[in-house]
Design an enzyme around this catalytic site. Structure first.
Site, PDB file in Angstrom:
ATOM      1  N   SER B  61       5.472 -29.696  37.370  1.00 50.48           N
ATOM      2  CA  SER B  61       4.698 -30.802  37.935  1.00 50.48           C
ATOM      3  C   SER B  61       4.205 -30.502  39.343  1.00 50.48           C
ATOM      4  CB  SER B  61       5.541 -32.067  37.941  1.00 50.48           C
ATOM      5  OG  SER B  61       6.605 -31.930  38.837  1.00 50.48           O
ATOM      6  N   LYS B 108       8.693 -34.882  44.132  1.00 49.64           N
ATOM      7  CA  LYS B 108       7.266 -35.189  44.094  1.00 49.64           C
ATOM      8  C   LYS B 108       6.750 -35.317  45.520  1.00 49.64           C
ATOM      9  CE  LYS B 108       6.813 -35.594  39.598  1.00 49.64           C
ATOM     10  NZ  LYS B 108       8.014 -34.758  39.373  1.00 49.64           N
TER      11      LYS B 108
END
Lengths: 280, 212
Positions: B61, B108
């Site tokens: 990701s 993230k």
């Protein structure tokens, strides 16, 4: 030819005698002698192994030398570290500020400014057994540096009909919200049989979340306002209350003492009562 | 008179000694070593959970920033001085407890802080998006939504937007869930570096595709 042994031992009387009233003062305690390695054994060429520690000589200036000071500092640091680890992994104590849990915890916080002490468990068994009815402490979702204490009313999968709050506001429920919103309100479904409207006043607790509420329904800022709380925010489980010197007991459920509006909970089929699988 | 012979210490005699008479620590030595092990564990716990450490990551990701090619997993350096969202700015990469999967953590990039307006693009590509290409500027069935990050929360997104489960899936993340901030990349060793603050961190590969 080996040398001959001496014929006689040296006479004791030949050693110099120490007088009782000597002018030199009392003699210092003698340091115990280290036994000299003496062995001609082929398996121990360096002599027998010394296992007994020789105690160090008593220091004259006590805590004033650096070695002793360093030892004190190390012990203090280790004690602090042990306390932090105990707080992180085992147990800690804290006060209950405010009257949001009023009949059960700090019932006279408003009138007499009396606060209860609670025992918070953080061990793995307490973490794995969060279920309906438990009193937990958690970090507030809207204030990252503050903790709060409330009672778990519903766990993931349960259907909650709150007695107040955002779920009863049609403007919020029917507003366009994010897809997959984790406020438990659900999304309008065009394929639903009953209709595509979202039901007002009904919340399904999402996975990995719990629904918390205070026991004092008049003064409580809880899940009715900020929605379900995720398990990662849970901090510990309050198990014991210390109110007076002689009153140290388990946290009970005294909501029945008060008449009021209560949130209706329909337990979901995902988890049964008593089999807590939630872990934070 | 010749001097007496000194026995030569041989290796075999040492071996025999070691096997026949093992060195057993006495109670003082045992107590001291146990105490040192416990103290080391305690100080390691405090260092790892309050100051920082090194950890491995999994997943694609964050791909332009943190390269991932299966095994071996990349190692990052993290700082726990930023726990609970202290001094976190837009553009920092944070490690947080997953809001819906208990016991898991995720890494993230922070896109929005409390009060910011975030333009939310719908999540992954559908089956109908397979023929679309990014060069056309139409790469997925995107739905734009303006969202205001609530109080005490942050909006996170992965750098690899096509393959990332982030706030588009699980909503805004409470800042109290933030455990640490990713500071640098340690392994693969050839790509070691300190992460810069900002969104222009990718190596020019996906720079134009980052949608804000």
């Amino acid at each position: 030819m080996p040398p001959k042994p001496p014929l006689r031992a040296a006479r004791v009387s030949s050693l110099p005698k120490i007088k009782a009233n000597s002018t030199r003062g009392p003699s210092k305690p003698a340091r115990p002698a280290i036994p000299k390695p003496s062995s001609a054994y082929p398996s121990e060429p360096h002599g027998p192994r010394i296992t007994q520690r020789v105690p160090p000589p008593p220091s004259r200036d006590g805590a004033h030398n650096f070695r002793t000071a360093g030892r004190y500092i190390g012990t203090g640091l280790l004690t602090i570290a042990l306390m932090i680890t105990t707080r992180d992994y085992f147990v800690s104590m804290d006060t209950v500020v405010g009257s949001s849990m009023a009949p059960t915890l700090s019932p006279f916080a408003h009138e007499r400014d009396e606060q209860d002490w609670i025992l918070i468990r953080r061990d793995i068994w307490a973490r794995q057994s969060v279920n309906r009815g438990d009193v937990v402490t958690f970090w507030k979702p809207h204030k990252p540096n503050e903790t709060s204490i409330k009672r778990v009313v519903a766990i993931a999968g349960d259907i909650v009909y709150p007695h107040r709050g955002y779920a009863l506001d049609p403007a919020i429920v029917h507003a366009e919200r994010l897809a997959g919103g984790w406020d438990g309100l659900g999304q309008p479904d065009p394929n639903a049989i009953g209709g595509e409207e979202v039901e007002v006043g009904k919340v399904v607790v999402p996975v990995g979340h719990v629904w918390v509420e205070g026991d004092n329904w008049r003064k409580s800022y809880d899940s009715c306002d900020f929605g379900p709380v995720c398990l990662g925010l849970l901090d510990g489980k309050a198990t014991w209350v210390w109110r007076d010197w002689l009153r140290f007991r388990e946290v009970g459920d005294e909501r029945k003492k008060v008449k009021g509006h209560w949130t209706r909970v329909v337990p979901g089929g995902a988890r049964r009562e008593g089999s807590g699988l939630a872990e934070f | 008179m010749p001097p007496p012979r000194t026995p030569i210490p041989s290796l075999f005699s040492r071996l025999r000694t070691a096997t026949s008479q093992p060195h057993r620590p006495d109670s003082t030595t045992l107590h001291r070593s146990v105490k040192h092990v416990i103290a080391g564990g305690i100080f390691t716990h405090i260092f790892i959970s309050y100051i920082g450490g090194v950890s491995f990551t999994h997943g694609i990701s964050m791909v332009p920033t943190i390269p991932y090619s299966g095994q071996p997993a990349p190692f990052i350096i993290y700082s726990n001085l930023h726990r609970r969202g202290r001094n976190i700015q837009v553009g920092d990469m944070v490690i947080f407890k997953h809001p819906t999967r208990s016991g898991q953590t995720a890494l993230k990039r922070v896109i929005g802080l409390p009060g910011d307006y975030v333009s939310v693009v719908s999540g992954a590509r559908d089956e109908g998006d397979l023929g679309k290409k990014a060069e056309d500027g139409d790469w997925a069935n995107v739905k734009n939504q303006a969202f205001r990050v609530p109080e005490g929360h942050c909006w996170v997104a992965g750098d690899n937007l096509d393959w990332s489960r982030d706030s588009r899936v699980h909503g805004p993340v409470p800042l109290a869930l933030v455990q640490s901030k990713a500071v640098g990349l340690l392994f693969p060793w050839r790509e070691r570096r300190w992460f810069k603050n900002g969104l222009g961190d990718s190596n020019g590969v996906g720079k134009e595709q980052v949608i804000l």
